[in-house]
Design an enzyme around this catalytic site. Structure first.
Site, PDB file in Angstrom:
ATOM      1  N   SER A   1     -12.729 -11.345  -0.229  1.00 47.38           N
ATOM      2  CA  SER A   1     -12.309 -12.043   0.988  1.00 47.38           C
ATOM      3  C   SER A   1     -13.017 -11.494   2.215  1.00 47.38           C
ATOM      4  O   SER A   1     -13.133 -12.185   3.230  1.00 47.38           O
ATOM      5  CB  SER A   1     -10.806 -11.861   1.210  1.00 47.38           C
ATOM      6  OG  SER A   1     -10.077 -12.237   0.085  1.00 47.38           O
TER       7      SER A   1
ATOM      8  N   HIS B   1     -15.992 -17.511  -2.378  1.00 46.78           N
ATOM      9  CA  HIS B   1     -14.657 -17.145  -1.898  1.00 46.78           C
ATOM     10  C   HIS B   1     -13.741 -18.357  -1.939  1.00 46.78           C
ATOM     11  O   HIS B   1     -13.820 -19.245  -1.085  1.00 46.78           O
ATOM     12  CB  HIS B   1     -14.763 -16.567  -0.473  1.00 46.78           C
ATOM     13  CG  HIS B   1     -13.444 -16.142   0.075  1.00 46.78           C
ATOM     14  ND1 HIS B   1     -13.088 -16.317   1.387  1.00 46.78           N
ATOM     15  CD2 HIS B   1     -12.376 -15.563  -0.522  1.00 46.78           C
ATOM     16  CE1 HIS B   1     -11.870 -15.855   1.571  1.00 46.78           C
ATOM     17  NE2 HIS B   1     -11.420 -15.396   0.427  1.00 46.78           N
TER      18      HIS B   1
ATOM     19  N   GLU C   1     -15.984 -20.649   0.411  1.00 50.27           N
ATOM     20  CA  GLU C   1     -17.061 -20.050   1.201  1.00 50.27           C
ATOM     21  C   GLU C   1     -18.124 -19.516   0.232  1.00 50.27           C
ATOM     22  O   GLU C   1     -17.805 -18.724  -0.668  1.00 50.27           O
ATOM     23  CB  GLU C   1     -16.521 -18.907   2.071  1.00 50.27           C
ATOM     24  CG  GLU C   1     -15.673 -19.391   3.247  1.00 50.27           C
ATOM     25  CD  GLU C   1     -15.128 -18.260   4.109  1.00 50.27           C
ATOM     26  OE1 GLU C   1     -15.160 -18.381   5.333  1.00 50.27           O
ATOM     27  OE2 GLU C   1     -14.649 -17.245   3.543  1.00 50.27           O
TER      28      GLU C   1
ATOM     29  N   ASN D   1     -11.360 -15.617   6.912  1.00 46.66           N
ATOM     30  CA  ASN D   1     -10.522 -14.428   7.069  1.00 46.66           C
ATOM     31  C   ASN D   1     -10.623 -13.825   8.456  1.00 46.66           C
ATOM     32  O   ASN D   1      -9.684 -13.199   8.932  1.00 46.66           O
ATOM     33  CB  ASN D   1     -10.847 -13.400   5.992  1.00 46.66           C
ATOM     34  CG  ASN D   1      -9.761 -13.395   4.937  1.00 46.66           C
ATOM     35  OD1 ASN D   1      -8.698 -12.830   5.142  1.00 46.66           O
ATOM     36  ND2 ASN D   1     -10.015 -14.087   3.839  1.00 46.66           N
TER      37      ASN D   1
HETATM   38  N1  LIG Z   1      -4.578 -13.411  -3.081  1.00 45.04           N
HETATM   39  C1  LIG Z   1      -5.259 -14.223  -2.313  1.00 45.04           C
HETATM   40  O1  LIG Z   1      -4.692 -15.068  -1.612  1.00 45.04           O
HETATM   41  C2  LIG Z   1      -6.779 -14.168  -2.291  1.00 45.04           C
HETATM   42  C3  LIG Z   1      -7.466 -15.263  -1.768  1.00 45.04           C
HETATM   43  C4  LIG Z   1      -8.872 -15.257  -1.766  1.00 45.04           C
HETATM   44  C5  LIG Z   1      -9.551 -14.153  -2.255  1.00 45.04           C
HETATM   45  N2  LIG Z   1      -8.843 -13.093  -2.747  1.00 45.04           N
HETATM   46  C6  LIG Z   1      -9.632 -11.969  -3.265  1.00 45.04           C
HETATM   47  O2  LIG Z   1      -9.639 -12.058  -4.688  1.00 45.04           O
HETATM   48  C7  LIG Z   1      -9.674 -10.734  -5.249  1.00 45.04           C
HETATM   49  C8  LIG Z   1      -8.487 -10.553  -6.151  1.00 45.04           C
HETATM   50  O3  LIG Z   1      -7.305 -10.815  -5.421  1.00 45.04           O
HETATM   51  P1  LIG Z   1      -5.939 -11.189  -6.190  1.00 45.04           P
HETATM   52  O4  LIG Z   1      -5.001 -11.668  -5.144  1.00 45.04           O
HETATM   53  O5  LIG Z   1      -6.193 -12.041  -7.366  1.00 45.04           O
HETATM   54  O6  LIG Z   1      -5.501  -9.714  -6.645  1.00 45.04           O
HETATM   55  P2  LIG Z   1      -4.473  -9.301  -7.793  1.00 45.04           P
HETATM   56  O7  LIG Z   1      -4.138  -7.882  -7.517  1.00 45.04           O
HETATM   57  O8  LIG Z   1      -3.399 -10.315  -7.939  1.00 45.04           O
HETATM   58  O9  LIG Z   1      -5.376  -9.395  -9.121  1.00 45.04           O
HETATM   59  C9  LIG Z   1      -6.445  -8.522  -9.373  1.00 45.04           C
HETATM   60  C10 LIG Z   1      -6.767  -8.559 -10.853  1.00 45.04           C
HETATM   61  O10 LIG Z   1      -7.875  -7.702 -11.096  1.00 45.04           O
HETATM   62  C11 LIG Z   1      -7.585  -6.946 -12.251  1.00 45.04           C
HETATM   63  N3  LIG Z   1      -8.375  -5.710 -12.229  1.00 45.04           N
HETATM   64  C12 LIG Z   1      -8.033  -4.476 -11.809  1.00 45.04           C
HETATM   65  N4  LIG Z   1      -9.063  -3.616 -11.995  1.00 45.04           N
HETATM   66  C13 LIG Z   1     -10.067  -4.340 -12.543  1.00 45.04           C
HETATM   67  C14 LIG Z   1     -11.374  -4.014 -12.998  1.00 45.04           C
HETATM   68  N5  LIG Z   1     -11.851  -2.782 -12.920  1.00 45.04           N
HETATM   69  N6  LIG Z   1     -12.111  -5.010 -13.535  1.00 45.04           N
HETATM   70  C15 LIG Z   1     -11.651  -6.268 -13.603  1.00 45.04           C
HETATM   71  N7  LIG Z   1     -10.421  -6.639 -13.203  1.00 45.04           N
HETATM   72  C16 LIG Z   1      -9.643  -5.677 -12.682  1.00 45.04           C
HETATM   73  C17 LIG Z   1      -6.090  -6.714 -12.198  1.00 45.04           C
HETATM   74  O11 LIG Z   1      -5.566  -6.350 -13.473  1.00 45.04           O
HETATM   75  C18 LIG Z   1      -5.600  -8.079 -11.737  1.00 45.04           C
HETATM   76  O12 LIG Z   1      -5.442  -8.984 -12.798  1.00 45.04           O
HETATM   77  C19 LIG Z   1      -9.726  -9.769  -4.072  1.00 45.04           C
HETATM   78  O13 LIG Z   1     -11.062  -9.476  -3.783  1.00 45.04           O
HETATM   79  C20 LIG Z   1      -9.089 -10.590  -2.944  1.00 45.04           C
HETATM   80  O14 LIG Z   1      -9.495 -10.148  -1.668  1.00 45.04           O
HETATM   81  C21 LIG Z   1      -7.477 -13.068  -2.799  1.00 45.04           C
END
Ligand SMILES: NC(=O)c1ccc[n+]([C@@H]2O[C@H](COP(=O)([O-])OP(=O)(O)OC[C@H]3O[C@@H](n4cnc5c(N)ncnc54)[C@H](O)[C@@H]3O)[C@@H](O)[C@H]2O)c1
Length: 274
Positions: free
Chosen positions: A106, A127, A139, A177
């Protein structure tokens, strides 16, 4: 986000391999995907055959080597530069030289995530927004070395998935963001200063035409994920006070109130969603 992005690609006919670090988190992701498809079929948004076919295109793995045949890998791990760099290094050792490596970060620099790669030109940002199946915008981020061929491929791929790609520069928080930070930050200051409750701020935002208020949105995103994004943009701009996270976010995180996923955030949820 990984499960939601997998759903988007599989619904458009692509074969998807969903990777996670262990059986536990992998099953959480697969269950989330299954229940999202069941809900979509139950409410008539897709027919049940399409839901079953989408699910059948997704396989789970805890072995990164299963990505060997992938044309595109979209990393959606926690928002930490060292973690994402490490995943990229491991991926480059197993994937085909032509494989495109995208990150769903993000806020972090795509150039920094890809900086250690032998071929950083293959890396870009993709993104997605939450929930990925419902939100049209993606994005597409050009890192310092990303090739134009990779940018075109990434944009055309998400367009083929029914999304609207927007090409953005590799700056902290990109566009969405960066614009969203004050939305959350001022809402948190209103709460912290005792000016208004979370529910009042959310109601007002919805009455003003926003689909969700800042607090319900933080609960949806995850308090931990949102704080990591806030911290990353703050650091990315060398601690510019405009982007300073709020102590309430840290208190919420430290007390385990992570939003919908933990059953409680700024609001309580009857059950922890699958
Ligand atoms: N939550 C949101 O609204 C949102 C929106 C857009 C982008 N993002 C981005 O997406 C990414 C993930 O966010 P999320 O909300 O899904 O987080 P989350 O914590 O819900 O999920 C993260 C996942 O990654 C896994 N993980 C942990 N270590 C890992 C590794 N070494 N290799 C591979 N997977 C691993 C975890 O087990 C989990 O399933 C982040 O970069 C976040 O900034 C999140």
């Amino acid at each position: 986000m990984g499960a939601g992005i997998a759903q988007v690609a599989a619904a458009s006919g692509d074969r998807v391999v969903l990777y996670d670090v262990g059986e536990g988190p992998l099953n959480v992701g697969l269950a989330r995907l299954r229940s999202a498809l069941e809900r979509a079929a139950a409410t008539g948004r897709i027919d049940s055959d399409a839901a079953a076919e989408t699910l059948a295109r997704v396989t789970g793995t805890t072995d990164l080597a299963s990505m060997a045949d992938a044309e595109l890998v979209i990393e959606a791990a926690p928002e930490r530069l060292d973690l994402k760099q490490d995943i990229y290094r491991q991926l480059e050792a197993v994937v085909d030289p032509e494989c495109v490596l995208a990150t769903n970060t993000s806020t972090l620099s795509v150039g920094a995530i890809a900086g250690q790669l032998a071929h950083p030109e293959r890396a870009c940002g993709l993104h997605f927004f939450n929930p990925a199946p419902a939100m049209p915008l993606v994005e597409v981020v050009k890192g310092f070395a990303t090739s134009m061929a990779v940018m075109d491929f990434a944009s055309e791929t998400v367009r083929g998935w029914g999304k609207t790609p927007i090409v953005v520069a590799d700056t902290p928080g990109f566009i969405v963001n960066r614009v969203a930070r004050p939305f959350y930050g001022e809402a948190l200051r209103l709460l912290g200063d005792g000016v208004a409750s979370a529910a009042d701020v959310d109601r007002l935002a919805r009455d003003a035409g926003f689909p969700m208020g800042p607090f319900e949105l933080m609960d949806l995103i995850g308090i931990d994920v949102n704080l990591a994004a806030a911290q990353s943009v703050y650091d990315g701009f060398f601690q510019d006070p405009r982007f300073r996270p709020h102590p309430i976010q840290r208190q919420m995180l430290d007390s385990g109130r992570l939003g919908r996923k933990s059953g409680e955030g700024y609001y309580r949820y009857d059950s922890v969603p699958a």
